[in-house]
Motif scaffolding. Structure first.
Motif, PDB file in Angstrom:
ATOM      1  N   LEU A  54       0.818  -1.220   0.000  1.00  0.00           N
ATOM      2  CA  LEU A  54       0.000   0.000   0.000  1.00  0.00           C
ATOM      3  C   LEU A  54       0.851   1.270   0.000  1.00  0.00           C
ATOM      4  CD1 LEU A  54      -2.736  -1.056   2.584  1.00  0.00           C
ATOM      5  CD2 LEU A  54      -2.748  -1.321   0.107  1.00  0.00           C
ATOM      6  N   LEU A 100      -0.294   4.595  -1.736  1.00  0.00           N
ATOM      7  CA  LEU A 100      -1.424   5.387  -1.243  1.00  0.00           C
ATOM      8  C   LEU A 100      -0.933   6.619  -0.494  1.00  0.00           C
ATOM      9  CD1 LEU A 100      -3.773   2.573   0.097  1.00  0.00           C
ATOM     10  CD2 LEU A 100      -3.878   3.743  -2.115  1.00  0.00           C
ATOM     11  N   SER A 150      -5.462   8.266   2.964  1.00  0.00           N
ATOM     12  CA  SER A 150      -6.270   7.381   2.113  1.00  0.00           C
ATOM     13  C   SER A 150      -7.039   6.405   2.987  1.00  0.00           C
ATOM     14  CB  SER A 150      -5.380   6.601   1.138  1.00  0.00           C
ATOM     15  OG  SER A 150      -4.783   7.453   0.210  1.00  0.00           O
ATOM     16  N   VAL A 175      -8.742   2.787   3.760  1.00  0.00           N
ATOM     17  CA  VAL A 175      -8.645   1.364   3.478  1.00  0.00           C
ATOM     18  C   VAL A 175      -9.619   0.625   4.387  1.00  0.00           C
ATOM     19  CG1 VAL A 175      -6.231   1.462   2.716  1.00  0.00           C
ATOM     20  CG2 VAL A 175      -6.744   0.985   5.108  1.00  0.00           C
ATOM     21  N   LEU A 198      -2.869   5.858   7.195  1.00  0.00           N
ATOM     22  CA  LEU A 198      -4.047   5.468   6.430  1.00  0.00           C
ATOM     23  C   LEU A 198      -5.245   5.448   7.375  1.00  0.00           C
ATOM     24  CD1 LEU A 198      -2.473   2.515   4.404  1.00  0.00           C
ATOM     25  CD2 LEU A 198      -2.848   4.860   3.627  1.00  0.00           C
TER      26      LEU A 198
END
Length: 143
Positions: A21, A24, A28, A30, A53
């Motif tokens: 990931l 990203l 972001s 998830v 994240l």
């Protein structure tokens, strides 16, 4: 140990957050799907949050509901090639922009090492990617 010998291992949480990931942006969103609240779930959640994240917890559903959630993903779907749910969700979703179904090669794996695979279908080749990670046994997630 046995699941790692046939190739059913996963990226360690730190590697999943930083490598899989890694593209990203901070902030972001998830979703962790299909994991009960346990040490494994907590380790992935912590690694993703440490990577800045925003983690959505999708828990308490049936397996079929988990599959349906994954099959409606839009921006991205990430998992191992051994995950039947992740693989099928990536294949049947016409709105999915990116799927990374990864393969791990590591010394303890009894099966032959896997090399990169690219779908022959033009649309799938743009959307579904199969990154291959070459790791030490220590960098493979242990259950």
């Amino acid at each position: 140990k046995r699941h790692r010998q046939w190739g059913g291992a996963e990226l360690a949480p730190r590697l999943a957050a930083n490598d899989l990931l890694g593209h990203l942006r901070n902030g972001s969103r998830v979703a962790l799907v299909g994991m009960a609240h346990n040490d494994r779930y907590a380790a992935y959640k912590e690694a993703f949050e440490n990577r800045s994240l925003v983690v959505r917890e999708v828990v308490g559903q049936t397996s079929v509901q988990d599959f349906c959630f994954m099959a409606r993903a839009r921006a991205g779907l990430y998992g191992t090639t051994q995950s039947t749910y992740a693989s099928w969700a990536a294949l049947i979703n016409p709105d999915l922009l990116n799927a990374s179904l990864y393969v791990l090669n590591y010394p303890l794996r009894d099966a032959k090492n896997v090399t990169a695979y690219a779908p022959k279908n033009e649309h799938l080749a743009r959307v579904v990617h199969h990154p291959v990670y070459y790791l030490t046994d220590e960098d493979v997630w242990r259950r």
